[in-house]
Design a protein around this motif. Structure first.
Motif, short mmCIF file in Angstrom:
data_model
loop_
_atom_site.label_atom_id
_atom_site.label_comp_id
_atom_site.label_asym_id
_atom_site.label_seq_id
_atom_site.Cartn_x
_atom_site.Cartn_y
_atom_site.Cartn_z
N GLN A 413 0.97 -1.07 0.05
CA GLN A 413 0.05 0.21 0.06
C GLN A 413 1.04 1.23 0.00
O GLN A 413 1.94 1.08 0.41
CB GLN A 413 -0.96 0.00 1.23
CG GLN A 413 -1.72 -1.08 1.30
CD GLN A 413 -2.70 -0.93 2.69
OE1 GLN A 413 -3.49 -0.05 2.92
NE2 GLN A 413 -2.61 -2.24 3.63
N HIS A 414 0.17 2.33 -0.15
CA HIS A 414 0.97 3.60 -0.14
C HIS A 414 0.81 4.09 1.24
O HIS A 414 -0.15 5.02 1.70
CB HIS A 414 0.40 4.79 -1.08
CG HIS A 414 0.64 4.37 -2.43
ND1 HIS A 414 1.70 4.64 -3.05
CD2 HIS A 414 -0.27 3.85 -3.42
CE1 HIS A 414 1.63 4.29 -4.46
NE2 HIS A 414 0.63 3.71 -4.42
N PHE A 415 1.70 3.39 2.34
CA PHE A 415 1.66 3.99 3.43
C PHE A 415 2.09 5.18 3.89
O PHE A 415 3.10 5.59 3.25
CB PHE A 415 2.52 2.84 4.50
CG PHE A 415 1.67 1.41 4.40
CD1 PHE A 415 0.60 1.18 5.20
CD2 PHE A 415 2.46 0.58 3.67
CE1 PHE A 415 0.15 -0.04 5.38
CE2 PHE A 415 1.59 -0.79 3.73
CZ PHE A 415 0.72 -1.10 4.53
N THR A 416 1.51 6.05 4.63
CA THR A 416 2.10 7.41 5.00
C THR A 416 3.18 7.59 5.52
O THR A 416 4.09 8.29 5.28
CB THR A 416 0.82 8.14 5.91
OG1 THR A 416 -0.31 8.18 4.88
CG2 THR A 416 1.36 9.47 6.08
N SER A 417 3.56 6.69 6.48
CA SER A 417 4.77 6.57 7.20
C SER A 417 5.75 6.14 6.20
O SER A 417 7.08 6.49 6.53
CB SER A 417 4.73 5.53 8.35
OG SER A 417 4.50 4.32 8.21
N SER A 418 5.64 5.54 5.24
CA SER A 418 6.49 5.01 4.33
C SER A 418 6.87 6.20 3.54
O SER A 418 8.21 6.52 3.11
CB SER A 418 6.04 3.92 3.44
OG SER A 418 6.03 2.76 3.99
#
Length: 609
Positions: A413-418
């Motif tokens: 997924q497009h994780f915000t923390s990443s």
């Protein structure tokens, strides 16, 4: 039916910066890897009570127990009291006298476990049970007694020598027992030494020599602790956490493992059981931060040297986790037929997270380098070339979905923390280049940093609540969002930071304990609340000025350590039971960070007043 397995928090760790063992309140060594954290254990009934093997010494009569570490050390003292008297059991992994507390790499072990019995009052009848098993309980070795107090054990690639001042009786092919009565002032020593079978030597040692090894080990640890500079609040807890980090460091290489154990469950009876006897880059910046906060620059420098050697090569091959010697192949294997802790299966060795794409690895790597620079460390031109190539990788990959900081095993997924850690990577590279005069395309990097920020602020915020979300397009929050002010993406007083804090407290928190997230992650079952996330909550409360609540929450969290000040990875909020691998470096790092952030917030408030 009552489970024979003690609670995870009933264990104590002893170690020598090469290997480690867990000792129960009942005087039983139920997990022990002698020469390397990720080696095959010699005792491991922690993961299979009937087949795993153990080494127990305890009174034969009913007893009560108190225990402690000798102050400032990793030497364990267990005191048994029976109706007729009391006896003290001292356990340690001894270190050679030439070990130097001031030099991280200069820790030289005997690959030995010493158990020293001393009767304090009256008389106590004691029993020894020695039942080693090799190859994760799959090999029942051959034990041979050679005289009254000597046994050798061999089979496969491992061997042990047991020297005992208790007379030994062989009871089976691989087991022996011993019994004695100690009276006031009496002592008895036991020593188990690890060897390769072809190097096996059966040499009887004198009690005076073993006593000297224990005292040398005590001296090593007390001198190491004396070198810690922290003098603020909660000092005992901070120093115990620092000692745990030191004990989890591999002296020959400088790596710091996440925990000394594998497959202790995140849910009793569940399948979320992982091998944590490796070194994660995700932990690196936090490990370094904690070491610098207590004044241990030598261990920090050794870890940076390991990091430089281990990550060398193509930046495209960068992994999130490595073996303590820099190994890249960490195949995950399920050991069939093993019971698992309280029926928690499968038991795993290796970790498939090494194969995942985690965008955050670049941010953690660059943040580690930046911290090292800030505390006076050097970044040589060759390592800078590798680090700056990491920004090219960020530029090429930051728009891709990944497995995220929590290593989810579902769809990327497009994780915000990443994305946040991608921003951190570019930001720290810019800071390093400007501070050290390093070469780099600063204009392009500044533009990339701005581009990442804009997308996070455009797609990583829930318009209904003004809080950051777990992944782009998701309405849910994630505890990793508490890193936003800690990595200085936004100031603590930014409304979006405060909104995120409120959402995390509302959606993920139970009595001050914080879950990582509350959504499907591709794995069956549940997990406990994460202690490091709970310490991040304290950080955020302190940074946003809610100092009273931060102090209260920190005090509450410290109560989840065991009687020796050791913390697991997770806590079951309903029962307070420790879950996951134990003790967990991440939790102890979080403790040190929370204490320091609270201390700074209190000092800032005092200055303003």
């Amino acid at each position: 039916m009552t489970s024979p397995y003690p609670p995870i928090a009933d264990y104590a760790m002893i170690g020598d910066c090469h290997g480690a063992a867990l000792v129960s309140r009942d005087g039983s060594v139920d997990w022990c890897c002698f020469h390397r954290f990720d080696a095959r254990p010699a005792f491991m009934r922690l993961l299979d009570w009937s087949r795993g093997g153990y080494f127990r010494v305890a009174p034969q009569a009913p007893y009560t127990v108190t225990r402690r570490y000798w102050p400032g050390t990793m030497v364990l003292e267990t005191r048994f009291r029976v109706d007729t008297g009391s006896v003290v059991l001292v356990d340690c992994f001894p270190m050679r006298p030439e070990s130097d507390p001031a030099v991280a790499e200069a820790v030289h072990p005997f690959h030995q476990l010493i158990r020293w019995l001393r009767c304090e009052a009256g008389e106590v009848s004691l029993r020894l049970e020695f039942s080693p098993r090799f190859d994760f309980g799959r090999t029942v070795p051959r034990l041979e007694t050679r005289g009254e107090g000597l046994a050798v054990v061999y089979g496969g690639a491992d061997a042990l020598v047991l020297e005992s001042e208790l007379p030994l009786t062989q009871t089976d092919m691989a087991d022996c027992t011993g019994e004695t009565v100690l009276r006031d002032g009496d002592e008895a020593f036991l020593a188990v030494t690890y060897a390769r079978p072809h190097e096996l030597r059966a040499v009887c040692m004198q009690a005076s020599e073993l006593r000297g090894r224990v005292n040398d080990t005590r001296r090593f640890w007390t001198e190491w602790t004396a070198g810690c500079t922290y003098e603020g609040p909660f000092r005992d807890q901070v120093l115990r956490s620092a000692i745990v980090l030191k004990a989890l460091s591999n002296a020959p290489t400088g790596a710091i493992v996440a925990a000394p154990t594998t497959s202790l469950p995140e849910q009793i009876g569940g399948s979320r059981n992982w091998d944590y006897r490796f070194a994660w880059l995700r932990d690196a910046a936090m490990d370094l931060y904690a070491l610098y906060q207590v004044g241990r620059a030598s261990e920090a420098a050794a870890f940076m040297a390991w990091l430089r050697r281990t990550t060398a090569g193509r930046v495209e091959d960068l992994q999130i986790v490595y073996g303590v010697g820099g190994e890249r192949l960490l195949p995950e294997i399920e050991l069939t037929g093993m019971e698992g802790y309280r029926g928690s299966r499968p038991v795993r060795i290796g970790n498939r997270a090494a194969e995942q794409f985690q965008l955050d690895v670049y941010g953690f790597l660059l943040d580690t380098a930046w911290l090292h620079h800030k505390h006076g460390g050097t970044i040589d031109p060759i390592f800078w070339e590798f680090l700056s190539a990491g920004i090219d990788a960020v530029a090429a990959r930051w728009t891709l979905p990944d497995s995220g900081i929590w290593e989810v095993r579902g769809e990327p997924q497009h994780f915000t923390s990443s994305k946040l850690l991608a921003w951190v990577a570019v930001d720290r590279a810019i800071r390093l280049a400007r501070a050290r005069g390093y070469r780099g395309d600063l204009n392009a990097w500044v533009a990339l940093r701005r581009q990442i920020r804009r997308r996070i602020e455009a797609e990583g915020i829930d318009p209904a609540t003004g809080a950051f979300v777990r992944a782009f397009g998701s309405p849910q929050v994630d505890a990793s969002l508490l890193l936003i002010p800690l990595v200085r993406f936004l100031p603590p007083d930014d409304p979006r930071v405060r909104n995120t804090l409120r959402r995390v407290e509302a959606d993920l928190t139970h009595d001050g304990l914080v879950y990582r997230y509350r959504t499907d992650d591709g794995l069956p079952g549940d997990e406990g609340a994460f202690l490091i996330c709970s310490f991040w909550l304290v950080d955020n409360l302190a940074l946003t000025g809610d100092i009273g609540r931060a102090q209260d929450e920190l005090t509450r969290l410290l109560g989840y350590g065991n009687d020796l000040g050791l913390f697991a990875e997770q806590i079951d909020p309903r029962t307070g039971e420790s879950l996951g691998n134990f003790p967990q470096a991440f939790s102890h790092v979080g403790l040190i960070g929370a204490v320091r952030n609270l201390q700074r917030a209190q000092e800032l408030k005092a200055r303003r007043a």
